[in-house]
Design a protein around this motif. Structure first.
Motif, PDB file in Angstrom:
ATOM      1  N   VAL A   1      33.887  40.882   2.475  1.00 39.45           N
ATOM      2  CA  VAL A   1      34.417  42.122   1.862  1.00 39.45           C
ATOM      3  C   VAL A   1      35.533  42.686   2.740  1.00 39.45           C
ATOM      4  O   VAL A   1      36.587  43.102   2.246  1.00 39.45           O
ATOM      5  CB  VAL A   1      33.280  43.156   1.677  1.00 39.45           C
ATOM      6  N   LEU A   2      35.314  42.646   4.050  1.00 37.85           N
ATOM      7  CA  LEU A   2      36.330  43.131   4.990  1.00 37.85           C
ATOM      8  C   LEU A   2      37.657  42.393   4.787  1.00 37.85           C
ATOM      9  O   LEU A   2      38.727  43.006   4.747  1.00 37.85           O
ATOM     10  CB  LEU A   2      35.828  42.930   6.430  1.00 37.85           C
ATOM     11  N   GLU A   3      37.552  41.081   4.642  1.00 41.84           N
ATOM     12  CA  GLU A   3      38.766  40.272   4.436  1.00 41.84           C
ATOM     13  C   GLU A   3      39.508  40.734   3.175  1.00 41.84           C
ATOM     14  O   GLU A   3      40.736  40.909   3.188  1.00 41.84           O
ATOM     15  CB  GLU A   3      38.326  38.810   4.290  1.00 41.84           C
ATOM     16  N   ASN A   4      38.788  40.957   2.087  1.00 41.19           N
ATOM     17  CA  ASN A   4      39.433  41.453   0.850  1.00 41.19           C
ATOM     18  C   ASN A   4      40.093  42.807   1.088  1.00 41.19           C
ATOM     19  O   ASN A   4      41.218  43.053   0.639  1.00 41.19           O
ATOM     20  CB  ASN A   4      38.395  41.653  -0.262  1.00 41.19           C
ATOM     21  N   TRP A   5      39.383  43.696   1.768  1.00 42.20           N
ATOM     22  CA  TRP A   5      39.901  45.062   1.954  1.00 42.20           C
ATOM     23  C   TRP A   5      41.152  45.064   2.827  1.00 42.20           C
ATOM     24  O   TRP A   5      42.088  45.821   2.579  1.00 42.20           O
ATOM     25  CB  TRP A   5      38.804  45.966   2.532  1.00 42.20           C
ATOM     26  N   ILE A   6      41.165  44.204   3.843  1.00 50.15           N
ATOM     27  CA  ILE A   6      42.362  44.113   4.688  1.00 50.15           C
ATOM     28  C   ILE A   6      43.521  43.519   3.876  1.00 50.15           C
ATOM     29  O   ILE A   6      44.656  44.000   3.941  1.00 50.15           O
ATOM     30  CB  ILE A   6      42.068  43.286   5.956  1.00 50.15           C
ATOM     31  N   ASP A   7      43.229  42.471   3.101  1.00 50.62           N
ATOM     32  CA  ASP A   7      44.290  41.862   2.285  1.00 50.62           C
ATOM     33  C   ASP A   7      44.858  42.864   1.273  1.00 50.62           C
ATOM     34  O   ASP A   7      46.055  42.835   0.984  1.00 50.62           O
ATOM     35  CB  ASP A   7      43.769  40.616   1.566  1.00 50.62           C
ATOM     36  N   ASP A   8      44.031  43.736   0.743  1.00 48.37           N
ATOM     37  CA  ASP A   8      44.541  44.759  -0.189  1.00 48.37           C
ATOM     38  C   ASP A   8      45.559  45.657   0.519  1.00 48.37           C
ATOM     39  O   ASP A   8      46.563  46.050  -0.069  1.00 48.37           O
ATOM     40  CB  ASP A   8      43.392  45.604  -0.750  1.00 48.37           C
ATOM     41  N   PHE A   9      45.309  45.969   1.774  1.00 50.98           N
ATOM     42  CA  PHE A   9      46.266  46.778   2.545  1.00 50.98           C
ATOM     43  C   PHE A   9      47.537  45.973   2.823  1.00 50.98           C
ATOM     44  O   PHE A   9      48.658  46.460   2.629  1.00 50.98           O
ATOM     45  CB  PHE A   9      45.627  47.249   3.861  1.00 50.98           C
ATOM     46  N   ILE A  10      47.366  44.737   3.258  1.00 44.10           N
ATOM     47  CA  ILE A  10      48.538  43.910   3.593  1.00 44.10           C
ATOM     48  C   ILE A  10      49.434  43.737   2.361  1.00 44.10           C
ATOM     49  O   ILE A  10      50.665  43.848   2.451  1.00 44.10           O
ATOM     50  CB  ILE A  10      48.088  42.532   4.148  1.00 44.10           C
ATOM     51  N   TYR A  11      48.841  43.516   1.217  1.00 42.53           N
ATOM     52  CA  TYR A  11      49.642  43.337  -0.004  1.00 42.53           C
ATOM     53  C   TYR A  11      50.454  44.603  -0.295  1.00 42.53           C
ATOM     54  O   TYR A  11      51.624  44.527  -0.699  1.00 42.53           O
ATOM     55  CB  TYR A  11      48.722  42.985  -1.184  1.00 42.53           C
ATOM     56  N   MET A  12      49.848  45.759  -0.068  1.00 36.56           N
ATOM     57  CA  MET A  12      50.587  47.022  -0.255  1.00 36.56           C
ATOM     58  C   MET A  12      51.845  47.046   0.609  1.00 36.56           C
ATOM     59  O   MET A  12      52.918  47.444   0.149  1.00 36.56           O
ATOM     60  CB  MET A  12      49.683  48.215   0.089  1.00 36.56           C
ATOM     61  N   THR A  13      51.704  46.592   1.857  1.00 35.50           N
ATOM     62  CA  THR A  13      52.877  46.636   2.751  1.00 35.50           C
ATOM     63  C   THR A  13      53.937  45.621   2.324  1.00 35.50           C
ATOM     64  O   THR A  13      55.099  45.764   2.663  1.00 35.50           O
ATOM     65  CB  THR A  13      52.481  46.363   4.232  1.00 35.50           C
ATOM     66  N   GLN A  14      53.521  44.595   1.582  1.00 37.57           N
ATOM     67  CA  GLN A  14      54.493  43.583   1.139  1.00 37.57           C
ATOM     68  C   GLN A  14      55.237  43.997  -0.116  1.00 37.57           C
ATOM     69  O   GLN A  14      56.388  43.619  -0.324  1.00 37.57           O
ATOM     70  CB  GLN A  14      53.780  42.246   0.887  1.00 37.57           C
ATOM     71  N   ILE A  15      54.590  44.746  -0.992  1.00 34.01           N
ATOM     72  CA  ILE A  15      55.250  44.997  -2.285  1.00 34.01           C
ATOM     73  C   ILE A  15      55.714  46.444  -2.480  1.00 34.01           C
ATOM     74  O   ILE A  15      56.332  46.750  -3.492  1.00 34.01           O
ATOM     75  CB  ILE A  15      54.362  44.603  -3.490  1.00 34.01           C
ATOM     76  N   THR A  16      55.388  47.335  -1.554  1.00 38.18           N
ATOM     77  CA  THR A  16      55.836  48.722  -1.729  1.00 38.18           C
ATOM     78  C   THR A  16      56.572  49.199  -0.468  1.00 38.18           C
ATOM     79  O   THR A  16      56.384  48.653   0.610  1.00 38.18           O
ATOM     80  CB  THR A  16      54.644  49.692  -1.948  1.00 38.18           C
ATOM     81  N   ASN A  17      57.385  50.234  -0.645  1.00 36.50           N
ATOM     82  CA  ASN A  17      58.010  50.882   0.509  1.00 36.50           C
ATOM     83  C   ASN A  17      57.125  51.981   1.068  1.00 36.50           C
ATOM     84  O   ASN A  17      57.317  52.458   2.175  1.00 36.50           O
ATOM     85  CB  ASN A  17      59.320  51.546   0.100  1.00 36.50           C
ATOM     86  N   TRP A  18      56.191  52.417   0.224  1.00 34.30           N
ATOM     87  CA  TRP A  18      55.352  53.555   0.569  1.00 34.30           C
ATOM     88  C   TRP A  18      54.117  53.484  -0.327  1.00 34.30           C
ATOM     89  O   TRP A  18      54.240  53.145  -1.506  1.00 34.30           O
ATOM     90  CB  TRP A  18      56.114  54.857   0.265  1.00 34.30           C
ATOM     91  N   GLY A  19      52.962  53.765   0.209  1.00 41.51           N
ATOM     92  CA  GLY A  19      51.777  53.717  -0.647  1.00 41.51           C
ATOM     93  C   GLY A  19      50.537  54.293   0.015  1.00 41.51           C
ATOM     94  O   GLY A  19      50.518  54.583   1.216  1.00 41.51           O
ATOM     95  N   ILE A  20      49.547  54.469  -0.838  1.00 41.59           N
ATOM     96  CA  ILE A  20      48.255  55.004  -0.387  1.00 41.59           C
ATOM     97  C   ILE A  20      47.174  54.052  -0.880  1.00 41.59           C
ATOM     98  O   ILE A  20      47.183  53.664  -2.052  1.00 41.59           O
ATOM     99  CB  ILE A  20      47.987  56.401  -0.995  1.00 41.59           C
ATOM    100  N   ILE A  21      46.273  53.685   0.000  1.00 43.45           N
ATOM    101  CA  ILE A  21      45.126  52.876  -0.435  1.00 43.45           C
ATOM    102  C   ILE A  21      43.848  53.657  -0.138  1.00 43.45           C
ATOM    103  O   ILE A  21      43.748  54.317   0.897  1.00 43.45           O
ATOM    104  CB  ILE A  21      45.127  51.489   0.230  1.00 43.45           C
ATOM    105  N   THR A  22      42.921  53.596  -1.077  1.00 43.47           N
ATOM    106  CA  THR A  22      41.676  54.360  -0.946  1.00 43.47           C
ATOM    107  C   THR A  22      40.483  53.413  -0.899  1.00 43.47           C
ATOM    108  O   THR A  22      40.362  52.533  -1.752  1.00 43.47           O
ATOM    109  CB  THR A  22      41.526  55.318  -2.143  1.00 43.47           C
ATOM    110  N   TYR A  23      39.654  53.610   0.086  1.00 41.77           N
ATOM    111  CA  TYR A  23      38.387  52.878   0.166  1.00 41.77           C
ATOM    112  C   TYR A  23      37.253  53.886  -0.047  1.00 41.77           C
ATOM    113  O   TYR A  23      37.324  55.009   0.447  1.00 41.77           O
ATOM    114  CB  TYR A  23      38.221  52.214   1.535  1.00 41.77           C
TER     115      TYR A  23
END
Ligand SMILES: [Zn+2]
Length: 281
Positions: free
Chosen positions: A207-229
């Protein structure tokens, strides 16, 4: 401040969700009671990393366990609305739902001297009346919908939905949606639900791996964003999951995340994208 914001949110249900589903025998009650142990561990972990977070607390929890709720407030965490009984709004009529909103607002005001800025529905199940009631009761943001993963948006009202016709979207309101996802919620991954024939108990590192990848993907496709866990103290509070939460915090810090309360994150979005007009989609 980083361009990439993380909101850690804790739904502090204790046994209210079990009671709302009719599970009132000693074992489910004790399962919820473990949330108090989990909450203490979480408060201490967040203090270690100097992180503030948002706690969606039902009025039931505030009135059953005032002391630990005061501890959460004392450490600078935001208290947000999560109903009074944890009965999902979809199963209440409008009057019942409004009286729950008012009653839980009173409990929050008594606890921290401020009204809640944010609302999250129990079980992420909004009723047809919820959005109108939240606007009527001056909520600033809502956090039960899934229309985006990294960007807040304005809540729409009065969509016309007819299976035989194309969607007719309603007007945008000033209410800010801070979107969520079941995949970024600890409960379905970890918690056993006999009634759903779901064993839960996933390996926390997967689960940790998925949650980290969700953050990394945000940094790849957006200039700015918010992720909520979203985590529940009675779920995440177990040993291996607490270690997972700590690894999540340290890894996201390494990747440049800014952790903040959801009211602060909503405010940043509001300043970046103020509501101009009541335009239709
Ligand atoms: Zn809940």
């Amino acid at each position: 401040m980083s361009k990439y914001i993380v909101c850690l949110t804790f739904d502090f249900d204790v046994m209210s969700g079990h009671i709302a589903r009719g599970r009132i025998t000693p074992t489910p009650i004790s399962r919820g009671e473990f949330g108090i142990i989990g909450a203490q561990r979480i408060v201490s972990l967040l203090k270690k990393y100097d992180i503030t977070s948002t706690w969606f607390i039902p009025g039931f929890t505030i009135e059953t366990y005032p002391q630990i709720c005061k501890e959460v407030v004392k450490h600078g965490h935001e208290i947000a609305h999560h109903g009074w009984t944890h009965v999902p709004p979809g199963s209440m009529n409008r009057d019942q739902e409004e009286s729950e909103i008012i009653r839980a607002n009173e409990a929050i005001m008594n606890l921290c001297g401020q009204s809640a800025q944010g609302y999250r529905s129990p079980a992420w199940d909004l009723s047809p009346n919820t959005l109108e009631l939240l606007i009527k009761h001056n909520f600033y943001y809502e956090s039960s919908m899934m229309g985006h993963d990294y960007l807040p948006y304005r809540v729409r009202q009065n969509d016309v939905i007819n299976l035989q016709k194309a969607m007719q979207f309603g007007n945008k309101t000033s209410l800010i949606e801070m979107p969520i996802s079941w995949s970024q919620d600890d409960h379905p991954h970890f918690e056993m639900r006999n009634d759903l024939n779901r064993s839960g108990h996933r390996n926390a590192n997967s689960v940790l791996e998925n949650w980290i990848d969700d953050f990394i993907y945000m940094t790849q496709i957006t200039n700015w964003g918010i992720i909520t866990y979203t985590c529940h103290p009675y779920v995440i509070g177990r040993g291996h999951r607490m270690l997972m939460l700590e690894r999540l915090i340290t890894k996201l810090k390494e990747l440049g995340a800014s952790f903040m309360r959801m009211d602060a994150a909503a405010n940043i979005y509001d300043n970046l994208e103020p509501l101009q007009t009541q335009t239709k989609y």
